[in-house]
Design a protein around this motif. Structure first.
Motif, PDB file in Angstrom:
ATOM      1  N   GLN A   2       0.823  -1.212   0.000  1.00 38.94           N
ATOM      2  CA  GLN A   2       0.000   0.000   0.000  1.00 38.94           C
ATOM      3  C   GLN A   2       0.862   1.269   0.000  1.00 38.94           C
ATOM      4  N   ALA A   3       1.929   1.252   0.794  1.00 37.45           N
ATOM      5  CA  ALA A   3       2.754   2.463   0.923  1.00 37.45           C
ATOM      6  C   ALA A   3       3.482   2.772  -0.384  1.00 37.45           C
ATOM      7  N   GLY A   4       4.084   1.741  -0.998  1.00 36.72           N
ATOM      8  CA  GLY A   4       4.842   1.957  -2.236  1.00 36.72           C
ATOM      9  C   GLY A   4       3.940   2.347  -3.389  1.00 36.72           C
ATOM     10  N   THR A  19      14.476  -8.111  -5.551  1.00 36.76           N
ATOM     11  CA  THR A  19      14.750  -7.870  -4.133  1.00 36.76           C
ATOM     12  C   THR A  19      15.952  -6.951  -3.999  1.00 36.76           C
ATOM     13  N   VAL A  20      15.760  -5.829  -3.335  1.00 30.97           N
ATOM     14  CA  VAL A  20      16.876  -4.908  -3.102  1.00 30.97           C
ATOM     15  C   VAL A  20      17.720  -5.453  -1.959  1.00 30.97           C
ATOM     16  N   THR A  21      19.014  -5.569  -2.203  1.00 29.90           N
ATOM     17  CA  THR A  21      19.900  -6.126  -1.179  1.00 29.90           C
ATOM     18  C   THR A  21      20.636  -5.036  -0.410  1.00 29.90           C
ATOM     19  N   LEU A  35      10.337  -1.311  -7.407  1.00 30.62           N
ATOM     20  CA  LEU A  35      10.909  -2.662  -7.332  1.00 30.62           C
ATOM     21  C   LEU A  35      10.210  -3.424  -6.213  1.00 30.62           C
ATOM     22  N   ASP A  36       9.805  -4.636  -6.491  1.00 26.92           N
ATOM     23  CA  ASP A  36       9.076  -5.388  -5.463  1.00 26.92           C
ATOM     24  C   ASP A  36       9.575  -6.829  -5.400  1.00 26.92           C
ATOM     25  N   ALA A  37       9.818  -7.291  -4.182  1.00 26.61           N
ATOM     26  CA  ALA A  37      10.408  -8.627  -3.999  1.00 26.61           C
ATOM     27  C   ALA A  37       9.413  -9.758  -4.257  1.00 26.61           C
ATOM     28  N   ASP A  38       8.132  -9.473  -4.119  1.00 29.99           N
ATOM     29  CA  ASP A  38       7.150 -10.542  -4.320  1.00 29.99           C
ATOM     30  C   ASP A  38       6.951 -10.819  -5.801  1.00 29.99           C
ATOM     31  N   SER A  39       6.503 -12.038  -6.108  1.00 25.85           N
ATOM     32  CA  SER A  39       6.316 -12.346  -7.527  1.00 25.85           C
ATOM     33  C   SER A  39       4.931 -11.943  -8.024  1.00 25.85           C
ATOM     34  N   SER A  60       0.140   1.645   8.773  1.00 26.55           N
ATOM     35  CA  SER A  60      -1.259   1.207   8.740  1.00 26.55           C
ATOM     36  C   SER A  60      -1.715   1.522   7.325  1.00 26.55           C
ATOM     37  N   THR A  61      -2.885   1.045   6.936  1.00 27.93           N
ATOM     38  CA  THR A  61      -3.271   1.295   5.549  1.00 27.93           C
ATOM     39  C   THR A  61      -3.535   2.786   5.310  1.00 27.93           C
ATOM     40  N   ILE A  62      -4.156   3.445   6.271  1.00 21.13           N
ATOM     41  CA  ILE A  62      -4.412   4.891   6.074  1.00 21.13           C
ATOM     42  C   ILE A  62      -3.099   5.670   6.175  1.00 21.13           C
ATOM     43  N   VAL A 101     -10.334  -7.962   9.233  1.00 21.85           N
ATOM     44  CA  VAL A 101      -9.437  -6.849   8.937  1.00 21.85           C
ATOM     45  C   VAL A 101     -10.137  -5.569   9.382  1.00 21.85           C
ATOM     46  N   HIS A 102      -9.478  -4.823  10.247  1.00 23.86           N
ATOM     47  CA  HIS A 102     -10.144  -3.637  10.789  1.00 23.86           C
ATOM     48  C   HIS A 102      -9.635  -2.375  10.133  1.00 23.86           C
ATOM     49  N   GLY A 103     -10.554  -1.615   9.592  1.00 24.23           N
ATOM     50  CA  GLY A 103     -10.175  -0.302   9.091  1.00 24.23           C
ATOM     51  C   GLY A 103      -9.262  -0.368   7.886  1.00 24.23           C
ATOM     52  N   GLY A 126       1.341  -6.890  -1.899  1.00 21.12           N
ATOM     53  CA  GLY A 126       2.131  -6.617  -0.689  1.00 21.12           C
ATOM     54  C   GLY A 126       1.995  -7.781   0.283  1.00 21.12           C
ATOM     55  N   ALA A 127       2.015  -7.462   1.564  1.00 23.10           N
ATOM     56  CA  ALA A 127       1.993  -8.532   2.570  1.00 23.10           C
ATOM     57  C   ALA A 127       0.649  -9.262   2.626  1.00 23.10           C
ATOM     58  N   TRP A 128      -0.395  -8.659   2.082  1.00 27.53           N
ATOM     59  CA  TRP A 128      -1.716  -9.310   2.189  1.00 27.53           C
ATOM     60  C   TRP A 128      -1.711 -10.704   1.582  1.00 27.53           C
TER      61      TRP A 128
HETATM   62  C1  LIG Z   1      -1.315  -9.494  10.526  1.00 30.31           C
HETATM   63  C2  LIG Z   1      -1.479  -8.036  10.189  1.00 30.31           C
HETATM   64  C3  LIG Z   1      -2.755  -7.477  10.145  1.00 30.31           C
HETATM   65  C4  LIG Z   1      -2.921  -6.123   9.822  1.00 30.31           C
HETATM   66  N1  LIG Z   1      -4.186  -5.622   9.835  1.00 30.31           N
HETATM   67  C5  LIG Z   1      -4.364  -4.316   9.524  1.00 30.31           C
HETATM   68  C6  LIG Z   1      -5.666  -3.743   9.535  1.00 30.31           C
HETATM   69  O1  LIG Z   1      -6.644  -4.438   9.850  1.00 30.31           O
HETATM   70  N2  LIG Z   1      -5.811  -2.414   9.203  1.00 30.31           N
HETATM   71  C7  LIG Z   1      -4.712  -1.636   8.868  1.00 30.31           C
HETATM   72  O2  LIG Z   1      -4.871  -0.442   8.571  1.00 30.31           O
HETATM   73  N3  LIG Z   1      -3.472  -2.146   8.857  1.00 30.31           N
HETATM   74  C8  LIG Z   1      -3.273  -3.454   9.180  1.00 30.31           C
HETATM   75  N4  LIG Z   1      -2.012  -3.963   9.192  1.00 30.31           N
HETATM   76  C9  LIG Z   1      -0.889  -3.105   8.741  1.00 30.31           C
HETATM   77  C10 LIG Z   1      -0.988  -2.940   7.226  1.00 30.31           C
HETATM   78  O3  LIG Z   1      -1.147  -4.197   6.605  1.00 30.31           O
HETATM   79  C11 LIG Z   1       0.243  -2.273   6.622  1.00 30.31           C
HETATM   80  O4  LIG Z   1       0.700  -1.250   7.462  1.00 30.31           O
HETATM   81  C12 LIG Z   1      -0.142  -1.644   5.277  1.00 30.31           C
HETATM   82  O5  LIG Z   1      -0.686  -2.658   4.457  1.00 30.31           O
HETATM   83  C13 LIG Z   1       1.015  -0.971   4.577  1.00 30.31           C
HETATM   84  O6  LIG Z   1       1.804  -1.933   4.020  1.00 30.31           O
HETATM   85  P1  LIG Z   1       3.222  -1.601   3.402  1.00 30.31           P
HETATM   86  O7  LIG Z   1       3.061  -1.140   2.015  1.00 30.31           O
HETATM   87  O8  LIG Z   1       3.986  -0.717   4.307  1.00 30.31           O
HETATM   88  O9  LIG Z   1       3.932  -3.033   3.482  1.00 30.31           O
HETATM   89  P2  LIG Z   1       3.648  -4.418   2.748  1.00 30.31           P
HETATM   90  O10 LIG Z   1       2.237  -4.645   2.392  1.00 30.31           O
HETATM   91  O11 LIG Z   1       4.341  -5.427   3.590  1.00 30.31           O
HETATM   92  O12 LIG Z   1       4.460  -4.259   1.387  1.00 30.31           O
HETATM   93  C14 LIG Z   1       5.862  -4.240   1.372  1.00 30.31           C
HETATM   94  C15 LIG Z   1       6.334  -4.677   0.002  1.00 30.31           C
HETATM   95  O13 LIG Z   1       7.737  -4.481  -0.039  1.00 30.31           O
HETATM   96  C16 LIG Z   1       8.337  -5.582  -0.666  1.00 30.31           C
HETATM   97  N5  LIG Z   1       9.699  -5.695  -0.151  1.00 30.31           N
HETATM   98  C17 LIG Z   1      10.102  -5.939   1.131  1.00 30.31           C
HETATM   99  N6  LIG Z   1      11.446  -5.942   1.199  1.00 30.31           N
HETATM  100  C18 LIG Z   1      11.893  -5.700  -0.073  1.00 30.31           C
HETATM  101  C19 LIG Z   1      13.194  -5.591  -0.656  1.00 30.31           C
HETATM  102  N7  LIG Z   1      14.320  -5.706   0.068  1.00 30.31           N
HETATM  103  N8  LIG Z   1      13.288  -5.357  -1.985  1.00 30.31           N
HETATM  104  C20 LIG Z   1      12.181  -5.223  -2.750  1.00 30.31           C
HETATM  105  N9  LIG Z   1      10.918  -5.301  -2.234  1.00 30.31           N
HETATM  106  C21 LIG Z   1      10.787  -5.545  -0.914  1.00 30.31           C
HETATM  107  C22 LIG Z   1       7.489  -6.788  -0.307  1.00 30.31           C
HETATM  108  O14 LIG Z   1       7.642  -7.785  -1.291  1.00 30.31           O
HETATM  109  C23 LIG Z   1       6.084  -6.158  -0.275  1.00 30.31           C
HETATM  110  O15 LIG Z   1       5.417  -6.302  -1.510  1.00 30.31           O
HETATM  111  C24 LIG Z   1      -1.811  -5.309   9.524  1.00 30.31           C
HETATM  112  C25 LIG Z   1      -0.506  -5.853   9.564  1.00 30.31           C
HETATM  113  C26 LIG Z   1      -0.337  -7.212   9.909  1.00 30.31           C
HETATM  114  C27 LIG Z   1       1.065  -7.761   9.965  1.00 30.31           C
END
Ligand SMILES: Cc1cc2nc3c(=O)[nH]c(=O)nc-3n(C[C@H](O)[C@H](O)[C@H](O)COP(=O)(O)OP(=O)(O)OC[C@H]3O[C@@H](n4cnc5c(N)ncnc54)[C@H](O)[C@@H]3O)c2cc1C
Length: 374
Positions: free
Chosen positions: A21-23, A110-112, A44-48, A341-343, A66-68, A52-54
């Motif tokens: 979400q952030a990227g 994957t960025v190292t 650049l994203d490490a996942d295929s 967080s997502t917001i 999932v809240h909010g 994101g983490a979802w």
């Molecule tokens: C179990 C759980 C439940 C959650 N529930 C909620 C919720 O209900 N409501 C809410 O608002 N938030 C929730 N959150 C938090 C929310 O999911 C995240 O804060 C939000 O989705 C933002 O994600 P992000 O983009 O920062 O990270 P991510 O979604 O983790 O994305 C990071 C991306 O970076 C990539 N990456 C990582 N390292 C590298 C690298 N070295 N090189 C290249 N790519 C890389 C990964 O492949 C991934 O695609 C929850 C978190 C967890 C762990």
């Protein structure tokens, strides 16, 4: 200029690392400010696959749990059945977002490491990945926390003969069927969900460092959410490790919590002192035999690849000024600390894109000079 990975170092204005979400928010706002994807910046994203983490969350984490969830910028979330697993529906929404907003993410890459300018041509940051490298004038790091599960150290852990796992590796209660006792460590929503499910197939024990706070209100009151964000903000401004925004708001009466309570799984115990081959022992000598220990103890920011930049403060964290690393105006961290967080990720992505765009404009070499340097 086109970009292909696995070739010589490619020069771009900005590298965004991570397409959660952030990227994606950052990429969307960079585009809106006129930067051209693949010419001016890359994601650049490490996942295929998108999501994101979802895409890695356990199948039992349904949309109802999932809240909010806050939708991606300028992309209303279609109606999603609450009983469907988040890992099945949200990646599709992310994939559509990348397609509809013309955000071709380079993956899996994957960025190292990200190195200081001396190693890169013409004073840029050198972003090294497993499939190529990039020399960028600015960096937006959006790597989340999923790849860095945190397990606290307790004496004896290495001798434990049962099953030990972090909540990120939990896929459902099935693997605990037929076990005697499963111990869950942690005071957040993940712990409660695992307890609720596991209590149907095994005896459970729940251990937390601090007494859990149960809320009556299913929604996080605005002032509580704001106070949680403000606390984390203060920590990162002081250069301390951020701590979690989503875990400090208390436990709402979610379906999982009500189920866990109904199954008698919320009788919380304080932290044990040590782990033995067969169980755990408290400071007063009380011991429990356990077959599995699940560490629902959260995550840390996945920022190890930034280590060569020397951003870490003596306090153990990266000192932040908004989304910018206080030590280096070229570097922004989104989805980090107060924006985890997502917001928060949405807002931070926008703020970082605005700041990076301003930075690029304010530091651009005049055209004549640039051509001399070339
Ligand atoms: C179990 C759980 C439940 C959650 N529930 C909620 C919720 O209900 N409501 C809410 O608002 N938030 C929730 N959150 C938090 C929310 O999911 C995240 O804060 C939000 O989705 C933002 O994600 P992000 O983009 O920062 O990270 P991510 O979604 O983790 O994305 C990071 C991306 O970076 C990539 N990456 C990582 N390292 C590298 C690298 N070295 N090189 C290249 N790519 C890389 C990964 O492949 C991934 O695609 C929850 C978190 C967890 C762990």
């Amino acid at each position: 200029m086109g970009v292909s990975v696995e070739t010589a170092t490619t020069e771009v204005e900005v590298v965004v690392i991570g397409a959660g979400q952030a990227g994606l928010s950052a990429a969307h706002h960079l585009r809106r400010r006129g930067l051209r994807l693949l010419d001016d910046f890359v994601v650049l994203d490490a996942d295929s696959a998108p999501g994101g983490a979802w895409q890695h969350r356990p199948p039992s984490l349904t949309m109802a749990m999932v809240h909010g969830f806050h939708e991606l910028p300028d992309a209303p979330l279609p109606p999603l059945a609450p009983q469907l697993p988040a890992r099945d529906v949200l990646p599709g929404y992310f994939a559509a977002y990348e397609r509809d907003h013309e955000l071709p993410v380079l993956r899996p890459v994957t960025v190292t490491s990200v190195r200081p300018e001396s190693a890169a041509p013409r004073g840029r940051l050198l972003v090294e990945a497993d499939r190529g490298s990039f020399a960028a004038r600015a960096l937006i790091n959006a790597t989340g926390t999923w790849t860095r599960p945190f397990v606290p150290r307790y004496p004896g852990a290495e001798r434990f003969r049962g099953r030990m796992l972090h909540s990120s590796a939990y896929r459902g209660p099935e693997e605990f069927e037929g076990m005697g006792t499963v111990l869950v460590v942690g005071g957040g929503a993940s712990a409660v969900q695992i307890l609720a499910e596991t209590a149907a197939v095994a005896r459970t024990l729940w251990v937390t460092r601090r007494p859990p706070v149960f809320r009556d209100d299913p929604f996080v009151p605005q002032e509580l959410g704001r106070a949680a964000v403000a606390r984390v903000e203060e920590r990162v401004r002081a250069g301390l490790p951020p701590g979690s925004v989503v875990s400090v708001t208390g436990l709402p009466p979610s379906p999982a919590l009500l189920l866990a309570r109904e199954r008698g799984a919320l009788q919380r115990l304080p932290m044990f002192e040590r782990i033995t081959e067969t169980g755990v022992v408290w400071a007063d000598g009380h011991a429990e035999r356990v077959d599995a220990i699940v560490w629902a103890t959260g995550f840390r920011a996945a920022v190890g690849h930034l280590a060569p930049l020397g951003l870490r403060e003596p306090g153990g964290g990266i000192r932040m000024d908004g989304t910018q690393a206080a030590r280096d105006p070229r570097i922004h961290l989104v989805g980090y600390g107060p924006s985890a967080s997502t917001i928060g990720a949405n807002r931070a992505g926008r703020a970082a894109a605005v700041a990076v765009d301003r930075y690029l404009k304010s530091t651009a070499a005049p055209p004549a000079l640039a051509s001399i340097q070339d």
